[in-house]
Design a protein around this motif. Structure first.
Motif, PDB file in Angstrom:
ATOM      1  N   SER A 189       0.858  -1.197   0.000  1.00 18.70           N
ATOM      2  CA  SER A 189       0.000   0.000   0.000  1.00 18.70           C
ATOM      3  C   SER A 189       0.896   1.250   0.000  1.00 18.70           C
ATOM      4  O   SER A 189       2.109   1.166   0.234  1.00 18.70           O
ATOM      5  CB  SER A 189      -0.864   0.009   1.258  1.00 18.70           C
ATOM      6  N   GLY A 190       0.281   2.417  -0.241  1.00 23.65           N
ATOM      7  CA  GLY A 190       1.037   3.676  -0.262  1.00 23.65           C
ATOM      8  C   GLY A 190       1.796   3.919   1.037  1.00 23.65           C
ATOM      9  O   GLY A 190       2.966   4.288   1.035  1.00 23.65           O
ATOM     10  N   GLY A 191       1.110   3.692   2.170  1.00 22.33           N
ATOM     11  CA  GLY A 191       1.753   3.912   3.469  1.00 22.33           C
ATOM     12  C   GLY A 191       2.937   2.978   3.666  1.00 22.33           C
ATOM     13  O   GLY A 191       3.988   3.371   4.178  1.00 22.33           O
ATOM     14  N   MET A 192       2.766   1.707   3.230  1.00 22.22           N
ATOM     15  CA  MET A 192       3.860   0.736   3.379  1.00 22.22           C
ATOM     16  C   MET A 192       5.039   1.120   2.491  1.00 22.22           C
ATOM     17  O   MET A 192       6.203   1.000   2.896  1.00 22.22           O
ATOM     18  CB  MET A 192       3.373  -0.675   3.038  1.00 22.22           C
ATOM     19  N   LYS A 193       4.753   1.589   1.289  1.00 22.35           N
ATOM     20  CA  LYS A 193       5.856   2.012   0.398  1.00 22.35           C
ATOM     21  C   LYS A 193       6.639   3.162   1.033  1.00 22.35           C
ATOM     22  O   LYS A 193       7.870   3.216   0.939  1.00 22.35           O
ATOM     23  CB  LYS A 193       5.291   2.479  -0.949  1.00 22.35           C
ATOM     24  N   GLN A 194       5.902   4.061   1.674  1.00 17.37           N
ATOM     25  CA  GLN A 194       6.595   5.190   2.295  1.00 17.37           C
ATOM     26  C   GLN A 194       7.405   4.718   3.504  1.00 17.37           C
ATOM     27  O   GLN A 194       8.469   5.262   3.787  1.00 17.37           O
ATOM     28  CB  GLN A 194       5.569   6.267   2.655  1.00 17.37           C
ATOM     29  N   ARG A 195       6.948   3.674   4.187  1.00 20.76           N
ATOM     30  CA  ARG A 195       7.737   3.090   5.289  1.00 20.76           C
ATOM     31  C   ARG A 195       9.053   2.514   4.754  1.00 20.76           C
ATOM     32  O   ARG A 195      10.095   2.602   5.406  1.00 20.76           O
ATOM     33  CB  ARG A 195       6.950   1.976   5.989  1.00 20.76           C
ATOM     34  N   VAL A 196       8.981   1.886   3.558  1.00 21.18           N
ATOM     35  CA  VAL A 196      10.206   1.349   2.950  1.00 21.18           C
ATOM     36  C   VAL A 196      11.184   2.498   2.686  1.00 21.18           C
ATOM     37  O   VAL A 196      12.374   2.419   3.014  1.00 21.18           O
ATOM     38  CB  VAL A 196       9.907   0.620   1.611  1.00 21.18           C
ATOM     39  N   ALA A 197      10.655   3.588   2.111  1.00 23.06           N
ATOM     40  CA  ALA A 197      11.526   4.734   1.795  1.00 23.06           C
ATOM     41  C   ALA A 197      12.158   5.296   3.068  1.00 23.06           C
ATOM     42  O   ALA A 197      13.340   5.656   3.089  1.00 23.06           O
ATOM     43  CB  ALA A 197      10.718   5.814   1.067  1.00 23.06           C
ATOM     44  N   ILE A 198      11.386   5.344   4.155  1.00 24.20           N
ATOM     45  CA  ILE A 198      11.913   5.877   5.421  1.00 24.20           C
ATOM     46  C   ILE A 198      12.990   4.947   5.974  1.00 24.20           C
ATOM     47  O   ILE A 198      14.076   5.392   6.349  1.00 24.20           O
ATOM     48  CB  ILE A 198      10.760   6.088   6.436  1.00 24.20           C
ATOM     49  N   ALA A 199      12.716   3.630   5.992  1.00 23.60           N
ATOM     50  CA  ALA A 199      13.700   2.668   6.524  1.00 23.60           C
ATOM     51  C   ALA A 199      14.970   2.695   5.682  1.00 23.60           C
ATOM     52  O   ALA A 199      16.086   2.647   6.210  1.00 23.60           O
ATOM     53  CB  ALA A 199      13.100   1.261   6.535  1.00 23.60           C
ATOM     54  N   ARG A 200      14.802   2.777   4.363  1.00 23.40           N
ATOM     55  CA  ARG A 200      15.944   2.757   3.451  1.00 23.40           C
ATOM     56  C   ARG A 200      16.841   3.977   3.649  1.00 23.40           C
ATOM     57  O   ARG A 200      18.052   3.920   3.447  1.00 23.40           O
ATOM     58  CB  ARG A 200      15.419   2.743   2.004  1.00 23.40           C
TER      59      ARG A 200
END
Ligand SMILES: Nc1ncnc2c1ncn2[C@@H]1O[C@H](COP(=O)(O)OP(=O)(O)OP(=O)(O)O)[C@@H](O)[C@H]1O
Ligand SMILES: [Mg+2]
Length: 281
Positions: free
Chosen positions: A160-171
């Motif tokens: 989902s959009g929120g999960m993708k943004q979590r990936v970007a934050i973790a990365r």
């Protein structure tokens, strides 16, 4: 010119000033010049100083109306564009271009579609030559931090959009940047996911010793996440006010309806759009 330097910095002996200032934007001005020679002044005068509070994360918000020049200020801090006038200093070093001491999260999801979530998060450490065992520990830590530990094997397109943004934050976080720069990172999310993400970055700032600089035009978001909020004028932007947001013991959904929260929202709205605009605070 609005002097936005906190008074306790001004009162410090000169010798102590340099090490404690994590981010300094000095007399910043940006004018874009198009190929046809037309110019757009985006930033007239931006000046701010963010202290390093060792062991404590902090969230600084740049709040301004749409199109005022917020992204331009953030891109100067990131080193993605060179200012027309003035300077940016991070941890006592002048910004001359992009660097690993600063990580950027954009509104658009920017993970690599051909890598799994885990490999996306591991990417920076792999480039830096960190050995596999340490890499795994770090990836586990940051996947846990953003709540994606169970999803490491998936590819971004199935998130989902929120999960993708979590990936970007973790990365971005895994590279341990001194500054995490976020440009309207939750603008594309539905209200509930947006609130979850705001709560996530509050958690992150309590657990990681880095400073988050978040750009938004959303007053409620600013009050909810900010320790310090800079209010920006319409284009060509300048900094109108620096507001210390009071410490709220509990930051949760109910807080947004609380009178003390609403009072600061109103204060910021008045600064943005009301009679207070144009005066120094
Ligand atoms: N590369 C560019 N070339 C020319 N003009 C630009 C460029 N980037 C931004 N601008 C202009 O500078 C001004 C400020 O843009 P900027 O993107 O910094 O504003 P913003 O506050 O982030 O806007 P938004 O709220 O829409 O994200 C705008 O008028 C924009 O059109
Ligand atoms: Mg922008």
């Amino acid at each position: 010119m609005v002097d936005t330097t906190p008074s306790f910095i001004k009162e410090m002996p000169d010798a102590l000033k340099q090490p404690v200032i994590k981010l300094e934007v000095k007399d910043l001005g940006v004018t874009y010049v198009g190929r046809d020679g037309t110019s757009i002044e985006a930033v007239r005068q931006a000046e701010l100083a963010v202290l390093d509070k060792p062991g404590v994360g902090e969230i600084v918000v740049l709040l301004g109306p749409s199109g005022c020049g917020k992204s331009t200020v953030l891109k100067c801090i990131a080193g993605l564009i060179a200012p027309t006038r003035g300077e940016v200093w991070v941890g006592g070093v002048k910004v001359e271009g992009v660097g690993r001491d600063r990580g950027m999260v954009f509104q658009q999801y920017t993970s690599f579609g051909w890598l799994s979530v885990r490999d996306n998060v591991a990417y920076g450490l792999k480039l830096a030559g960190v050995p596999p065992r340490e890499r795994k520990e770090q990836v586990d830590h940051y996947l846990n931090l953003v709540g994606l530990y169970e999803y490491g094997h998936l590819f971004p397109k199935s998130l989902s959009g929120g999960m993708k943004q979590r990936v970007a934050i973790a990365r971005t976080l895994i590279n341990k940047p001194k500054l995490l720069l976020m440009d309207e990172p939750f603008g594309a999310l539905d209200p509930h996911t947006r609130w979850e993400m705001q709560t996530l970055i509050l958690d992150i700032s309590r657990q990681e010793d880095n400073t988050i600089v978040l750009v938004t035009h959303d007053v409620s978001e600013a009050v909810y996440v900010a320790d310090t909020c800079y209010v920006l004028a319409p284009r060509p932007t300048r900094i109108l006010h620096r507001v210390d947001v009071p410490f709220f013991a509990e930051r949760n959904a109910a807080l947004k309806a609380a009178p003390e929260f609403r009072a600061i929202e109103k204060q910021l709205l008045d600064m943005l759009y009301g009679s207070a605009q144009g005066t120094a605070g």
